[in-house]
Design an enzyme around this catalytic site. Structure first.
Site, PDB file in Angstrom:
ATOM      1  CG  HIS A 187      -0.329   0.357   2.530  1.00 42.02           C
ATOM      2  ND1 HIS A 187       0.044  -0.735   3.399  1.00 42.02           N
ATOM      3  CD2 HIS A 187       0.092   1.354   3.258  1.00 42.02           C
ATOM      4  CE1 HIS A 187       0.622  -0.577   4.498  1.00 42.02           C
ATOM      5  NE2 HIS A 187       0.495   0.846   4.423  1.00 42.02           N
ATOM      6  CG  ASP A 220       0.238  -4.077   2.853  1.00 43.21           C
ATOM      7  OD1 ASP A 220       0.099  -3.613   1.830  1.00 43.21           O
ATOM      8  OD2 ASP A 220       0.645  -3.650   4.038  1.00 43.21           O
ATOM      9  CB  SER A 296       3.668   1.983   5.736  1.00 42.78           C
ATOM     10  OG  SER A 296       2.457   2.348   6.234  1.00 42.78           O
TER      11      SER A 296
END
EC number: 3.4.21.-
Length: 772
Positions: A187, A220, A296
């Site tokens: 993402h 992810d 992230s």
């Protein structure tokens, strides 16, 4: 006489008794005093009150005591409760309880002990050059504000989304091989036109252009590749199965753009399965180490220095860290990378002192200055790409035979040199002609391109105001005006492979939608669930693909389909040229059974499909327009997983009481030709533009036209729902809107009904539903 003697004897006995009573009182007072003094001593030591060194300094008047608190705002060292106090800092107890005067008048503690941050101090030093900052740039509008502060009112797990700055998203990555392979989150780079990776070393930092090698939405995870100018320092992906609950870990990342930020915590739990923004993940590691926007893709590191997880998500009611974070296990990340790169570094030592890495240098070549000493001017014998590197990156350089060594040119220029055209000829003759020009210079696209600020992301030619059509990754470049030399992703959205659906652009206003509450549980159905991959060389994984975006059957959807809520799974979108499309699935279908088993949630469909090997024909029970039929779906390889379209983030609710109107609606007098509705400006009615190099786009119902959205007002209902400029509205509450008259009638009917409005939207060859 007798009387007198009796008085004397009585008096003597009375005096003796009085003395004995006084002794008892004195002894009792002494014991109480000792107990009070001893209790006070224990209290001061246990409550962190006045320390012994300070007590002695006060009593002795010593001014040169060493153990004094840090001053001028400098924080004093914090001793880990698990650490023992150094022997030189200990003070002997007094020789008699309560006898303060028995302390020595002066105690020389020596230099203040240096208290380290525990076993992770060396770990951070070891990994400081293995953690990179990832910047993903994408086309889009302004960042959509959240005026009500309802970022995530349900407190559902969501991705620790990258920091969004207009159209630049900042995340973190981990170098997993020293030749430039980097693991980050899917993402972080999803929908990006360009990716830049900033690598730090002991001297400074270098910014590289990155290439997306592989992505997996179910995991992810994304694998990036850069072409380094120097040898990189790779981290070691450890064994996440060996991690236990309550083990200490640290998270390293770039929260809010603050690079190399370290937070500490423990493994709070191991989650078997968890749905995050519509995607089912398995075996996630839960941690209380602080994870925020920008973390992230960063590493979750164990005390032995190995990476045990890739930070990916947080559980939060308001967008801020609430003490619950999640990381993809390193074992999944290793399998994901091994499918592409073949080998990864492994640790040769365990424990806090771990620092040796095997296979860190391919073909036995040393890292840093670990190669053999060579003479200046020695030609490079390498043919694997190292011949283009500066030899001093790996070797110590000694003067040539004449004892003279030419001055070394620094890799980074001390002053930013001017930008140069990409095809400029190097004018240097001092050795720099053998270097890559972008080591010092910034490239511009062509002769006509003007210079741009040094150090800024390169955009040789500004993209047109209207977004260019999406193209396939291997589509031939038709341009002859200089754009044939550009990166196609500068202007176009790139579709990964034949039949792949366009990767949805960032959410409304250009902001990534990970920070918004996931109203629908759209899921890319592929297995094994959680992205368990196969070891390289096994001939591929047994993963199966459906090729549809699914959402739970809510109560309102159930009323529309005449089914109770939870019985079946709603099909929100279907990707062309996938098994789902070949089987005949359409948006609006309800899946009742898969392989003969009833399904109620998208996760159940995912679990069943994960069991199916490639090429297996799976029977799907589907409800469409009140009729139940069976379809045969042939599973495909997981390599098509990136093709699945992303469902809209807003809840999908079928508007009841709005039947489809057959035929052409009667023309209403004074029909407007321009509409400003719910934050959308609509001026044009047109057929969708074909996607270059992508056959099989979903045809538009109702005459092949729709209402094109010219602009979306930031913060409006349309923007919040996920609508974007150039979207084509096909239906409003099941009414085709192929003309201004039909759109006007549909708007009036929807307004009169006072219900939520369901839009059927066409974007880049795909149809999906959005609720307003």
């Amino acid at each position: 006489m007798t009387m007198f003697n009796g008085d004397v004897e009585d008096g003597g006995r009375s005096n003796v008794s009085c003395g004995k009573d006084l002794k008892r009182y004195l002894m009792l007072m002494g014991v109480v005093a000792l107990v009070v003094l001893f209790g006070a001593f224990i209290y001061r030591q246990s409550s962190g009150g006045l320390r012994l060194g300070a007590m002695m300094e006060q009593m002795t008047g010593a001014r040169g005591a060493v153990n004094v608190p840090a001053q001028h705002g400098a924080p004093s060292a914090v001793v880990d409760p698990a650490m023992s106090v150094p022997a030189r800092a200990r003070v002997a107890p007094p020789s008699a309880a309560g006898a303060i005067a028995t302390f020595p008048p002066v105690v020389d503690f020596g230099p203040a002990p240096v208290v380290s941050g525990g076993p992770f101090t060396g770990v951070v030093t070891l990994l400081r050059n293995s953690v990179v900052s990832v910047t993903a740039s994408s086309s889009g509008g302004q960042v959509m504000p959240d005026p009500l502060g309802l970022v995530n009112p349900d407190g559902l797990p969501r991705f620790a989304n990258p920091t969004t700055r207009s159209v630049e998203n900042i995340g973190t990555g981990v170098i997993v091989r020293n030749d430039g392979f980097i693991v980050t989150n899917y993402h972080v780079v999803r929908g990006a036109n360009s990716v830049y990776v900033t690598v730090k070393d002991d001297v400074g930092s270098i910014r590289y252009s990155g290439e997306i090698v592989k992505m997996d939405e179910a995991l992810d995870l994304a694998l990036l590749k850069i072409t380094p100018k120097v040898q990189l320092t790779a981290a070691v992906l450890g064994d996440s199965d060996a991690v236990n609950v309550a083990d200490e870990v640290i998270a390293i990342g770039t929260p809010f753009g603050l690079d190399m930020t370290v937070s500490r915590g423990i493994i709070s739990a191991k989650r078997k399965t968890m749905v995050i923004e519509g995607m089912t993940h398995s075996n996630l590691l839960q941690t209380d180490a602080a994870i925020n926007q920008g973390n992230s893709g960063g590493p979750l590191v164990a005390a032995n220095g190995t990476v045990v997880g890739i930070n990916t998500a947080i559980y939060t009611p308001n967008g801020a860290f609430a003490g619950i974070g999640f990381a993809v296990p390193s074992n999944q990340a290793r399998l994901f990378a091994l499918d592409e790169v073949g080998w990864l570094p492994t640790s040769t030592a365990e424990g806090p002192a771990m620092g040796l890495v095997a296979m860190q240098r391919p073909m036995g070549v040393g890292v840093g200055a670990a190669g053999p000493v060579i003479a200046a001017g020695t030609p490079s014998p390498h043919v694997d790409g190292r011949q283009n590197m500066d030899c001093s990156n790996c070797h110590d350089i000694i003067p040539a035979g004449n004892g003279f060594q030419a001055p070394m040119m620094p890799v980074a220029a001390p002053v930013p040199p001017p930008p140069i055209p990409a095809n400029a000829v190097s004018p240097h003759t001092d050795g720099r002609q053998n270097m890559t020009c972008n080591t010092c210079h910034q490239f511009v696209g062509g002769a006509a391109a003007g210079p741009i600020a040094f150090g800024q992301p390169m955009m040789p030619i500004a993209a047109p105001q209207q977004p260019a059509p999406a193209i396939r990754a291997n589509a031939a470049n038709p341009h002859t005006d200089g754009r044939q030399n550009m990166n196609c992703a500068s202007c176009h959205q790139i579709i990964g492979s034949v039949g792949a659906a366009p990767i949805a652009a960032p959410g409304a206003g250009g902001a990534y939608r990970f920070s918004q509450p996931p109203g629908s549980l759209a899921i890319n159905i592929q297995g094994p669930r959680g992205g368990q991959g196969a070891v390289a060389g096994s001939g591929g994984s047994r993963a199966s693909l459906l090729g549809a975006a699914l959402t739970p059957l809510t109560q309102r959807l159930g009323l529309q389909a005449n089914l109770p809520a939870g019985r079946g799974v709603f099909v929100n979108g279907v990707t062309p040229n996938t098994p789902a499309a070949s089987a005949g699935l359409r948006p609006g279908d309800v899946i009742l059974k898969v392989d003969g088993r009833p399904v109620h949630q998208p996760e159940e469909v995912a679990a069943i499909m994960a069991e199916m090997p490639n090429g297996r024909s799976v029977r799907i029970g589907v409800l469409r327009a009140g009729d139940v039929s069976n379809m045969s779906l042939v599973t495909g390889p997981s390599g098509l997983a990136a093709a699945v379209v992303q469902a809209p983030t807003a809840p999908v609710v079928m508007a009841g009481g709005a039947p489809t109107v057959p035929g052409v609606q009667p023309v209403i007098p004074k029909v407007p030709t321009e509409f400003n509705w719910l934050g959308m400006e609509i001026e044009t009615f047109m057929a969708p533009q074909p996607v270059v190099g992508m056959p099989g786009a979903t045809p538009v119902a109702g005459g092949g036209k729709g209402a094109q959205v010219a602009e979306v007002l930031a913060g409006s209902r349309a923007a919040v729902a996920g609508l974007q400029a150039n979207d084509l509205i096909i239906e409003v509450n099941n009414r085709p809107v192929t003309s201004p008259a039909r759109l006007d009638a549909a708007i009036k009917a929807a307004t009169a009904a006072g219900q939520q409005i369901l839009l059927k939207v066409h974007r880049n060859g795909q149809e999906f539903w959005i609720v307003l």
